[in-house]
Design an enzyme around this catalytic site. Structure first.
Site, PDB file in Angstrom:
ATOM      1  N   LYS A 122       7.171  20.375 -19.822  1.00 53.46           N
ATOM      2  CA  LYS A 122       6.021  21.044 -20.726  1.00 53.46           C
ATOM      3  C   LYS A 122       6.407  20.478 -22.414  1.00 53.46           C
ATOM      4  O   LYS A 122       7.601  20.380 -22.677  1.00 53.46           O
ATOM      5  CB  LYS A 122       6.181  22.271 -20.666  1.00 53.46           C
ATOM      6  CG  LYS A 122       6.119  22.979 -19.263  1.00 53.46           C
ATOM      7  CD  LYS A 122       4.613  22.919 -18.820  1.00 53.46           C
ATOM      8  CE  LYS A 122       3.789  24.086 -19.493  1.00 53.46           C
ATOM      9  NZ  LYS A 122       3.131  24.986 -18.501  1.00 53.46           N
ATOM     10  N   GLU A 181     -33.291   3.937 -24.809  1.00 51.52           N
ATOM     11  CA  GLU A 181     -33.485   3.187 -23.363  1.00 51.52           C
ATOM     12  C   GLU A 181     -33.198   3.850 -22.142  1.00 51.52           C
ATOM     13  O   GLU A 181     -33.723   4.069 -21.362  1.00 51.52           O
ATOM     14  CB  GLU A 181     -32.895   1.831 -23.575  1.00 51.52           C
ATOM     15  CG  GLU A 181     -33.513   1.007 -24.621  1.00 51.52           C
ATOM     16  CD  GLU A 181     -32.768  -0.370 -24.894  1.00 51.52           C
ATOM     17  OE1 GLU A 181     -33.005  -1.337 -24.451  1.00 51.52           O
ATOM     18  OE2 GLU A 181     -31.372  -0.328 -25.344  1.00 51.52           O
ATOM     19  N   CYS A 212      -4.500  41.669 -60.641  1.00 53.34           N
ATOM     20  CA  CYS A 212      -4.780  42.402 -61.945  1.00 53.34           C
ATOM     21  C   CYS A 212      -5.670  43.740 -61.844  1.00 53.34           C
ATOM     22  O   CYS A 212      -5.816  44.027 -62.949  1.00 53.34           O
ATOM     23  CB  CYS A 212      -5.476  41.272 -62.638  1.00 53.34           C
ATOM     24  SG  CYS A 212      -7.290  40.816 -62.311  1.00 53.34           S
ATOM     25  N   LYS A 218       5.970  11.748 -12.002  1.00 54.17           N
ATOM     26  CA  LYS A 218       5.772  11.506 -10.457  1.00 54.17           C
ATOM     27  C   LYS A 218       6.474  10.337 -10.114  1.00 54.17           C
ATOM     28  O   LYS A 218       6.509   9.192 -10.687  1.00 54.17           O
ATOM     29  CB  LYS A 218       4.146  11.379 -10.241  1.00 54.17           C
ATOM     30  CG  LYS A 218       3.331  12.337 -10.665  1.00 54.17           C
ATOM     31  CD  LYS A 218       1.920  12.266 -10.210  1.00 54.17           C
ATOM     32  CE  LYS A 218       1.028  13.471 -10.863  1.00 54.17           C
ATOM     33  NZ  LYS A 218      -0.447  13.114 -10.740  1.00 54.17           N
ATOM     34  N   GLU A 250       2.136  11.003 -16.564  1.00 57.23           N
ATOM     35  CA  GLU A 250       0.659  11.292 -17.004  1.00 57.23           C
ATOM     36  C   GLU A 250       0.567  12.432 -17.846  1.00 57.23           C
ATOM     37  O   GLU A 250       1.600  13.286 -17.809  1.00 57.23           O
ATOM     38  CB  GLU A 250       0.170  11.463 -15.624  1.00 57.23           C
ATOM     39  CG  GLU A 250       0.222  10.702 -14.498  1.00 57.23           C
ATOM     40  CD  GLU A 250      -0.433  10.844 -13.361  1.00 57.23           C
ATOM     41  OE1 GLU A 250      -0.888  11.858 -13.167  1.00 57.23           O
ATOM     42  OE2 GLU A 250      -0.421  10.157 -12.258  1.00 57.23           O
ATOM     43  N   LYS A 294      -0.223  15.774 -19.214  1.00 59.03           N
ATOM     44  CA  LYS A 294      -0.758  16.801 -18.202  1.00 59.03           C
ATOM     45  C   LYS A 294      -1.924  17.685 -19.267  1.00 59.03           C
ATOM     46  O   LYS A 294      -1.625  18.064 -20.079  1.00 59.03           O
ATOM     47  CB  LYS A 294       0.629  18.095 -18.143  1.00 59.03           C
ATOM     48  CG  LYS A 294       0.061  18.974 -17.256  1.00 59.03           C
ATOM     49  CD  LYS A 294       1.504  19.993 -17.120  1.00 59.03           C
ATOM     50  CE  LYS A 294       1.156  20.870 -16.294  1.00 59.03           C
ATOM     51  NZ  LYS A 294       0.142  21.960 -16.408  1.00 59.03           N
ATOM     52  N   ASP A 339      -4.706  19.696 -20.374  1.00 62.36           N
ATOM     53  CA  ASP A 339      -4.709  21.342 -20.335  1.00 62.36           C
ATOM     54  C   ASP A 339      -6.092  21.842 -20.107  1.00 62.36           C
ATOM     55  O   ASP A 339      -7.043  22.135 -20.904  1.00 62.36           O
ATOM     56  CB  ASP A 339      -4.339  22.028 -21.566  1.00 62.36           C
ATOM     57  CG  ASP A 339      -3.848  23.377 -21.584  1.00 62.36           C
ATOM     58  OD1 ASP A 339      -4.126  23.934 -20.469  1.00 62.36           O
ATOM     59  OD2 ASP A 339      -3.611  23.912 -22.660  1.00 62.36           O
ATOM     60  N   CYS A 366      -8.610  43.248 -57.524  1.00 65.63           N
ATOM     61  CA  CYS A 366      -7.932  42.246 -57.403  1.00 65.63           C
ATOM     62  C   CYS A 366      -6.338  43.021 -56.913  1.00 65.63           C
ATOM     63  O   CYS A 366      -5.888  43.603 -57.964  1.00 65.63           O
ATOM     64  CB  CYS A 366      -7.786  41.431 -58.366  1.00 65.63           C
ATOM     65  SG  CYS A 366      -6.668  40.089 -58.689  1.00 65.63           S
ATOM     66  N   CYS A 379      -6.331  36.463 -64.994  1.00 68.33           N
ATOM     67  CA  CYS A 379      -5.587  37.173 -63.714  1.00 68.33           C
ATOM     68  C   CYS A 379      -4.363  36.434 -63.485  1.00 68.33           C
ATOM     69  O   CYS A 379      -4.615  35.187 -63.167  1.00 68.33           O
ATOM     70  CB  CYS A 379      -6.575  36.924 -62.519  1.00 68.33           C
ATOM     71  SG  CYS A 379      -5.663  37.340 -60.983  1.00 68.33           S
ATOM     72  N   TYR A 412      -6.412  12.257 -11.224  1.00 68.61           N
ATOM     73  CA  TYR A 412      -4.973  12.122 -11.177  1.00 68.61           C
ATOM     74  C   TYR A 412      -4.159  12.036  -9.795  1.00 68.61           C
ATOM     75  O   TYR A 412      -3.211  11.639  -9.684  1.00 68.61           O
ATOM     76  CB  TYR A 412      -4.088  12.971 -12.020  1.00 68.61           C
ATOM     77  CG  TYR A 412      -4.462  14.512 -11.892  1.00 68.61           C
ATOM     78  CD1 TYR A 412      -3.984  15.166 -10.457  1.00 68.61           C
ATOM     79  CD2 TYR A 412      -4.931  15.172 -12.684  1.00 68.61           C
ATOM     80  CE1 TYR A 412      -4.140  16.434 -10.423  1.00 68.61           C
ATOM     81  CE2 TYR A 412      -5.053  16.614 -12.619  1.00 68.61           C
ATOM     82  CZ  TYR A 412      -4.662  17.255 -11.431  1.00 68.61           C
ATOM     83  OH  TYR A 412      -4.843  18.401 -11.028  1.00 68.61           O
ATOM     84  N   SER A 428       0.924  23.470  -7.129  1.00 72.37           N
ATOM     85  CA  SER A 428       1.192  23.483  -8.384  1.00 72.37           C
ATOM     86  C   SER A 428       2.698  22.785  -8.773  1.00 72.37           C
ATOM     87  O   SER A 428       2.873  22.266  -7.609  1.00 72.37           O
ATOM     88  CB  SER A 428       1.428  24.724  -8.969  1.00 72.37           C
ATOM     89  OG  SER A 428       2.279  25.581  -8.399  1.00 72.37           O
ATOM     90  N   LEU A 429       2.907  22.859  -9.907  1.00 69.73           N
ATOM     91  CA  LEU A 429       4.238  21.886 -10.248  1.00 69.73           C
ATOM     92  C   LEU A 429       5.268  22.835 -10.623  1.00 69.73           C
ATOM     93  O   LEU A 429       5.056  23.835 -11.506  1.00 69.73           O
ATOM     94  CB  LEU A 429       3.750  20.918 -11.098  1.00 69.73           C
ATOM     95  CG  LEU A 429       2.763  19.727 -10.834  1.00 69.73           C
ATOM     96  CD1 LEU A 429       2.430  19.121 -11.957  1.00 69.73           C
ATOM     97  CD2 LEU A 429       3.551  18.896 -10.073  1.00 69.73           C
ATOM     98  N   CYS A 456     -12.012  37.241 -57.622  1.00 71.17           N
ATOM     99  CA  CYS A 456     -11.730  37.965 -58.780  1.00 71.17           C
ATOM    100  C   CYS A 456     -11.948  36.966 -60.021  1.00 71.17           C
ATOM    101  O   CYS A 456     -11.801  35.695 -60.043  1.00 71.17           O
ATOM    102  CB  CYS A 456      -9.987  37.977 -58.865  1.00 71.17           C
ATOM    103  SG  CYS A 456      -9.512  38.470 -60.713  1.00 71.17           S
TER     104      CYS A 456
HETATM  105  S1  IVH Z   1      -0.507  16.436 -10.260  1.00 70.59           S
HETATM  106  C1  IVH Z   1       1.052  18.190  -6.554  1.00 70.59           C
HETATM  107  N1  IVH Z   1      -1.178  15.471 -12.713  1.00 70.59           N
HETATM  108  O1  IVH Z   1      -1.175  20.924 -13.608  1.00 70.59           O
HETATM  109  C2  IVH Z   1       0.656  17.708  -7.665  1.00 70.59           C
HETATM  110  N2  IVH Z   1      -1.474  17.717 -12.462  1.00 70.59           N
HETATM  111  O2  IVH Z   1       0.736  22.870 -12.167  1.00 70.59           O
HETATM  112  C3  IVH Z   1      -0.183  18.533  -8.486  1.00 70.59           C
HETATM  113  N3  IVH Z   1      -2.358  18.832 -14.381  1.00 70.59           N
HETATM  114  O3  IVH Z   1      -3.018  22.632 -11.337  1.00 70.59           O
HETATM  115  C4  IVH Z   1      -0.914  18.253  -9.537  1.00 70.59           C
HETATM  116  N4  IVH Z   1      -2.533  17.267 -15.577  1.00 70.59           N
HETATM  117  O4  IVH Z   1      -4.383  21.233 -13.128  1.00 70.59           O
HETATM  118  C5  IVH Z   1      -1.065  16.620 -11.931  1.00 70.59           C
HETATM  119  N5  IVH Z   1      -1.622  14.376 -14.551  1.00 70.59           N
HETATM  120  C6  IVH Z   1      -1.814  15.535 -13.914  1.00 70.59           C
HETATM  121  C7  IVH Z   1      -2.031  16.612 -14.400  1.00 70.59           C
HETATM  122  C8  IVH Z   1      -2.098  17.757 -13.561  1.00 70.59           C
HETATM  123  C9  IVH Z   1      -2.806  18.189 -15.395  1.00 70.59           C
HETATM  124  C10 IVH Z   1      -2.336  20.471 -13.890  1.00 70.59           C
HETATM  125  C11 IVH Z   1      -3.071  20.455 -12.619  1.00 70.59           C
HETATM  126  C12 IVH Z   1      -2.136  21.666 -11.764  1.00 70.59           C
HETATM  127  C13 IVH Z   1      -1.090  22.000 -12.766  1.00 70.59           C
HETATM  128  C14 IVH Z   1       0.181  21.795 -12.118  1.00 70.59           C
END
Ligand code: IVH
Length: 671
Positions: free
Chosen positions: A318, A38, A415, A294, A117, A119, A121, A412, A435, A229, A85-86, A430
């Site tokens: 990590k 549909e 054997c 956070k 949260e 993370k 990938d 083999c 064997c 996020y 970045s983190l 084999c």
């Molecule tokens: S917060 C200032 N939340 O992790 C806060 N990042 O090195 C920046 N990532 O490039 C990001 N899950 O791609 C945040 N729940 C999450 C995330 C997340 C994955 C990645 C994001 C960023 C890297 C941080």
């Protein structure tokens, strides 16, 4: 404007609204209210009308999801606020240090709450909404300038083309992660393998490659997904005091937000959530490489502010890595119990997720060719859960030119018999029935978990007995005496007696067990159960013709042929006769009626220790009553039976909404 055009405009508006709503229910809520056909019908009507009136196409039309003409290149996009970045944490201690820094910065703030949260990938993107419409989407790039991938991002169904609800902010810059599910990734790679295209190493690379396609019609065909996020600047949303509420608000606007986000009142709860996610990790259908912690209060986030490239209010904790690089030292060839020769990678030992890995499977010759690995290569190795580690790919940039091609054996390795490749199969085999490697593997299988499951006769012991020439064929197992075993290295009186007792007890094991223990090609537990169901006794099974076997539902010509070939073999007949003389008389199936099958259709999974039965007894009871027993948690499981100290399965089952029984409830069920 003519009446006709007015009517078209009206109809297009309705179609777009309805399609947006259904897509949201399907992709974000995962609760569709109409059938796919549909939806497709409405979608086709939209495409038709827009085809006839191209001037009426809008930027938020669901038709934008299919992509358009390829671009020459991506334009640069300046982020209004840098995409940070983190900082990383690798231990609990790192987390407590993080909290201490927060307290110090905030000058003795009494207590802090957090949001934890998963993370994702995947890859970070920014989505810019003006007056509720998606006007631009970009990659992170160097944090200040990214690439304009708007058209590609519009093809991702989980990304709203327009926001939902009233009272929308005039500008909203949403940050989140584009990713590919593990299933989607596997399927994509399988399709690529089929047409000889290079494979992606992991879902993240696949997602990144897909999102950076110049032809958005290709992106549209990739199984991409998105979780939101955060936002680029807190004042874009009013009346939102915490990160947790911010995520809820994003969900209200129509974004997918990860359901495994945890709200934590203190660092102890953060640690508990980390363990929870770590346990769930392998059962998720997407990859996460850690947990982002956070500070929950947005006011405090503002006060804490950012350093050069990272915020002070968040940290990425990590997970232990599931991949590592190491050197491929050599390739050995291992002969399995059915004669299949498998290449095994010998690796320079490397720690992956807390386990030292020194061997990995290479599956077969085709796989070696497809991955293009050579001896001496640095390779990416992956380990997930209990699965055998595998080589993902060689790292071509690190080649020196000294690497050597992997040569496939002609004979083999055990054997010396000539190896064959049977019709259509990729594996080398084999076919020498004598064997030694196959013999040993068959014996290990016979006494092992998938076979008779004889306690005390694990892999190491069987290797010992085989090397001592005490057990060369299955009947030798039943001739073992405690006095003989006792004298061997590593054995004592007690262990020898126990082993012989377990061997004797196995003589009356259920027929299904015995059949799968024999290791007939293509006959595992499932097929063995089909055979017992149909033929009931060993005698009738051995007398069944090829056609009789073929008549069993679930058994095809290949399996029927293998069974017949097995029982036609004189040495097999001799062995079975000998076993019978030794008193190995498996328990055959009795005629049953429905009243004996109260657990028909039920699939039970056990966790923890039961006090009034052993695990095996409980499983036998369930099977006798017509139920099935599963060893892994999946949607097929109908009941989880929980003894003392249940493991992670309990929480996962609850998450999946599976009925959980304690021991008492289980006893009632079977009484
Ligand atoms: S917060 C200032 N939340 O992790 C806060 N990042 O090195 C920046 N990532 O490039 C990001 N899950 O791609 C945040 N729940 C999450 C995330 C997340 C994955 C990645 C994001 C960023 C890297 C941080």
């Amino acid at each position: 404007m003519g009446d006709e055009k007015k009517a078209v405009i009206e109809r297009l508006k309705i179609l777009r609204d309805v399609l947006h709503d259904h897509a949201y229910r399907y992709y974000v809520l995962d609760r569709p209210i109409i059938a796919d056909v549909e939806y497709d019908q409405l979608f086709r009507e939209l495409l038709d009308l827009e085809g006839k009136f191209p001037d009426l196409v809008t930027t938020d039309s669901p038709s934008q999801r299919v992509g358009g003409e390829p671009l020459e290149k991506f334009n640069g996009v300046q982020h209004r606020h840098p995409m940070l970045s983190l900082e990383n944490a690798f231990s609990e201690q790192d987390l407590f240090d993080f909290e201490e820094r927060l307290f110090r910065f905030l000058k003795d703030f009494p207590e802090l709450e957090y949001v934890a949260e998963p993370k994702m990938d995947g890859l970070a993107v920014e989505l810019v909404y003006e007056k509720g419409f998606l006007i631009q989407g970009s990659t992170r790039g160097d944090g200040h300038t990214g690439e304009d991938i708007t058209r590609n991002l519009k093809t991702i169904a989980a990304i709203p083309l327009r926001l939902q609800g009233g009272d929308l902010p005039s500008l909203l810059e949403v940050r989140g992660e584009v990713f590919m599910s593990t299933d989607g990734f596997k399927q994509l790679n399988a399709e690529r393998a089929a047409v000889g295209e290079p494979l992606f190493a992991n879902p993240r690379n696949a997602a990144a490659g897909s999102v950076r396609q110049l032809d958005s019609r290709l992106t549209a065909r990739r199984p991409l997904d998105f979780f939101a996020y955060g936002i680029s600047e807190l004042n874009q949303i009013d009346d939102c005091p915490t990160q947790y509420e911010l995520l809820n608000r994003l969900a209200v606007y129509g974004f997918r937000v990860n359901p495994l986000v945890g709200s934590c009142r203190n660092m102890e709860e953060v640690v508990a959530h980390y363990r929870h996610l770590l346990e769930l990790r392998d059962s998720l259908d997407y990859e996460i490489d850690g947990m982002v912690v956070k500070v929950n209060s947005l006011t405090l986030q503002e006060r804490l502010g950012t350093k050069a490239r990272t915020p002070r209010w968040a940290i990425a904790w990590k997970f232990p890595a599931s991949q590592a690089t190491t050197r491929l030292l050599d390739v050995e060839f291992q002969v399995g119990r059915t004669g299949t020769v498998t290449p095994v990678a010998i690796l320079e030992p490397v720690a992956i997720g807390g386990v030292t890995v020194s061997r990995a499977t290479l599956h077969n010759e085709e796989e070696i060719k497809r991955k293009g690995v050579k001896i001496g290569d640095m390779v990416l190795v992956q380990r997930a859960g209990d699965v055998i580690p595998e080589i993902v790919q060689p790292i071509l940039d690190l080649r020196t030119g000294e690497e050597k091609q992997v040569g496939m054996p002609v004979h083999c390795p055990s054997c010396g018999h000539m190896l064959v490749r049977e019709n259509g199969e990729v594996a080398l085999r084999c076919i020498n029935p004598h064997c030694p490697a196959q013999r040993l593997r068959s014996l290990i299988h016979y006494t092992g978990k998938a076979g008779m499951d004889i306690e005390g006769l694990g892999k190491k012991v069987m290797e010992q007995l085989f090397n001592e020439k005490l057990v060369v064929d299955v009947p030798d197992i039943y001739a073992l005496q405690p006095e003989t075993l006792e004298k061997l290295e590593g054995w004592a009186k007690k262990s020898a007696e126990n082993a012989v007792a377990a061997i004797n007890a196995s003589k009356s094991a259920p027929l299904v067990r015995f059949l799968s223990a024999l290791g007939i090609r293509h006959v595992g537990e499932v097929t063995a159960a089909l055979l017992v169901e149909r033929f009931q006794t060993m005698e009738k099974l051995m007398a069944a013709s090829f056609d009789d076997l073929l008549a069993v539902e679930g058994i095809g010509p290949q399996v029927a042929g293998a069974i017949r070939e097995y029982f036609d073999d004189i040495s097999v007949q001799k062995m079975l006769a000998l076993l019978q003389e030794q008193g190995v008389v498996p328990e055959e199936k009795e005629e049953e009626n429905a009243a004996d099958q109260p657990l028909q259709g039920a699939v039970l999974l056990f966790t923890g220790t039961l006090s009034s039965f052993s695990r095996d007894e409980a499983k036998e009871i369930v099977k006798k009553m017509g139920g099935q027993v599963s060893s892994t948690l999946s949607k097929k499981v109908t009941h989880l039976v929980c003894g003392e100290k249940p493991g992670s399965k309990l929480r996962k089952a609850q998450a999946l909404g599976i009925a959980v029984l304690d021991e008492k409830a289980f006893q009632q069920l079977i009484s």
